[in-house]
Design an enzyme around this catalytic site. Structure first.
Site, PDB file in Angstrom:
ATOM      1  N   ILE A   1       3.987  75.147 -22.026  1.00 45.58           N
ATOM      2  CA  ILE A   1       4.455  76.493 -22.369  1.00 45.58           C
ATOM      3  C   ILE A   1       5.867  76.443 -22.927  1.00 45.58           C
ATOM      4  O   ILE A   1       6.193  77.123 -23.909  1.00 45.58           O
ATOM      5  CB  ILE A   1       4.373  77.428 -21.148  1.00 45.58           C
ATOM      6  CG1 ILE A   1       2.926  77.540 -20.647  1.00 45.58           C
ATOM      7  CG2 ILE A   1       4.934  78.805 -21.491  1.00 45.58           C
ATOM      8  CD1 ILE A   1       1.937  78.052 -21.677  1.00 45.58           C
TER       9      ILE A   1
ATOM     10  N   CYS B   1      -1.573  83.617 -17.642  1.00 41.77           N
ATOM     11  CA  CYS B   1      -2.288  83.782 -18.908  1.00 41.77           C
ATOM     12  C   CYS B   1      -3.527  84.644 -18.711  1.00 41.77           C
ATOM     13  O   CYS B   1      -3.849  85.497 -19.560  1.00 41.77           O
ATOM     14  CB  CYS B   1      -2.663  82.425 -19.496  1.00 41.77           C
ATOM     15  SG  CYS B   1      -3.648  81.375 -18.400  1.00 41.77           S
TER      16      CYS B   1
ATOM     17  N   THR C   1       7.455  82.021 -16.144  1.00 44.67           N
ATOM     18  CA  THR C   1       6.175  81.944 -16.859  1.00 44.67           C
ATOM     19  C   THR C   1       5.058  81.533 -15.900  1.00 44.67           C
ATOM     20  O   THR C   1       4.288  80.600 -16.163  1.00 44.67           O
ATOM     21  CB  THR C   1       6.248  80.961 -18.042  1.00 44.67           C
ATOM     22  OG1 THR C   1       6.537  79.650 -17.540  1.00 44.67           O
ATOM     23  CG2 THR C   1       7.318  81.384 -19.028  1.00 44.67           C
TER      24      THR C   1
END
Length: 481
Positions: A139, A289, A258
């Protein structure tokens, strides 16, 4: 002249038009900080063929191909206006004009549609905002590519540094090589050089300092000329407020994770709840995600039909958390070989829905299977709706959501009958609705949602960072909420 000659002549004409659009798009971006879009897809720094393909793709959304002969007049009209920083969607502009019955010229309609970005309504160009990447894995490197790509105007976000643990010999060269070439996402679009003397990677003119540290407490970012930065933690090592607060060092103003946040860390899905972030919030998460893939279509369905309950089954590509070959792993099944097996595992996406959609009063359950593909996953969202409907109505509604709604950057739509996972590598949307696979029976609906769990998610991360940094510019023409 034969039919083939006619087709080829038409192609060459469209090539010429697309070629003429490139300098106009580039000048608007560099000089005025204006990003030209086509159905939410940026046309900045795109090739002639890419511009033509983007226009052709419109047929999957709007039902017919959009030609450059149609959009060129609107682009030419934009170049004559006193535009300020903004994003302008040529597809929506052309469609809105077709639906308008006042008989306005292209120039007059365009001026009216983007009036919020002209004259006294113009917003000031933002000063560049420093960004630091803590961790440089899958990422981290994709976020770096996106930040570098978006730095062309000289405003907005500016990647200043990445922080990694100390490596061995040729560490800097190897990290630059991983940024330059990617087995899934291809070559970096631009040039990369290494300045070992100053511990820097220079990508498309962006000087990125590589800082070696084993712990957040070891870094004083002001020593590197970094100030008021947003730090993006890509490691997932710390997920609660206490752990992430370690990043709030001199030179860092906010921390974005993230991975799903724990405790009271807000989980933000851009397009759904990003406007709930308080200005003084210094720590937040971009969720997962899968959460980003399911929450936007779930919100869209809840808004129109109501949702009484749901279940999401995720068929997910394998990740670096798994083993190449059977080996010890703290999880029961993830220790088995990822390229050789389907692996049943857990997903926190269902429980994360409550954080992103607190007003959704419906139980959502979920599970996941990791499969032997390197990227792109699919979420099968099974919903019990608040009212009965049919497949045609649902698809027409979702097509419209993907085209003109505030969720159009998150939700894409495909009617391709032969679509498979590889087709969605590089998608910038959080999820793509597969129209052909959609099933509706009365108050039951099953949506198949493709998503690039690496790149699409990274795009969502950058959108959140743009929002909290104050460099997210408004989009025109405005669409209804």
């Amino acid at each position: 002249m034969t039919l083939n000659d006619d087709s080829f002549t038409d192609w060459k004409n469209r090539e010429e038009i697309a070629e003429s659009m490139i300098p106009m798009i580039g000048k608007l971006h560099r000089e005025r900080d204006v990003t030209i879009l086509l159905h939410s897809r940026s046309l900045v720094n795109k090739s002639v063929v890419s511009i033509l393909k983007t226009h052709r793709f419109a047929r999957q959304i709007a039902g017919e191909e959009l030609s450059v002969t149609e959009t060129l007049p609107y682009l030419e009209a934009l170049t004559s206006l006193d535009l300020g920083p903004s994003q302008i969607d040529l597809g929506i502009l052309a469609e809105s004009h077709r639906a308008d019955d006042r008989g306005l010229s292209v120039r007059d309609f365009t001026a009216e549609a983007v009036a919020g970005a002209t004259g006294a309504n113009k917003i000031d160009r933002r000063e560049p905002r420093d960004v630091v990447l803590y961790g440089f894995g899958r990422i981290g490197r994709l976020v770096a590519r996106l930040l570098i790509e978006k730095s062309g105007s000289g405003n907005g976000l500016r990647l200043r540094a990445i922080v990694v643990r100390g490596g061995g010999e040729q560490d800097l060269v190897k990290r630059a090589s991983l940024l330059r070439r990617d087995s899934v996402h291809g070559q970096f679009q631009g040039t990369i050089t290494v300045d070992e003397a100053n511990s820097r990677i220079i990508a498309n003119g962006n000087e990125i300092t590589v800082i070696y540290a084993n712990d957040p407490s070891e870094v004083d970012y002001t020593a590197y000329g970094i100030d008021n930065a947003i730090l993006i933690d890509n490691t997932g090592k710390w997920r609660d407020r206490e752990g992430l607060s370690q990043h709030l060092r001199p030179g860092v103003d906010k921390v974005v994770l993230t991975a799903p946040g724990k405790g009271d860390v807000p989980n933000i899905v851009h397009g759904v709840n990003h406007d709930t972030v308080k200005p003084d919030e210094r720590i937040l998460s971009c969720a997962s995600c899968t959460t980003n893939a399911i929450v936007p279509p779930l919100k869209a369905m809840a808004d129109e039909y109501g949702v009484l309950r749901g279940h999401v089954e995720t068929v997910h590509s394998f990740t670096n958390d798994q083993n190449l070959l059977d080996n010890y792993h703290k999880a029961d099944r993830r220790g088995r070989s990822a390229p050789l097996n389907m692996v049943i595992t857990e997903t926190g996406a269902a429980s994360a829905v409550a954080k992103a959609l607190p007003d959704l009063d419906a139980p959502i359950t979920g599970s996941s299977i990791r499969v032997p593909v390197p990227d792109v996953s699919i979420a099968i969202l099974s919903l019990r709706l608040g009212r009965e409907t049919d497949r045609e109505e649902v698809l027409e509604y979702l097509r419209g959501v993907s085209l003109t709604s505030p969720l159009r950057r998150q939700i894409d739509f495909t009617t391709a009958p032969d679509a498979v996972s590889m087709d969605f590598i590089g998608s910038r949307h959080a999820s793509i609705i597969d129209a052909g696979a959609t099933k509706v029976d009365g108050d039951n609906a099953i949506l198949y949602l493709w998503y690039d769990n690496e790149f699409g998610y990274s795009c969502q991360v950058v959108r959140v960072v743009q929002h909290v940094s104050g460099v997210e510019y408004p989009t025109f023409p405005a669409t209804s909420a």
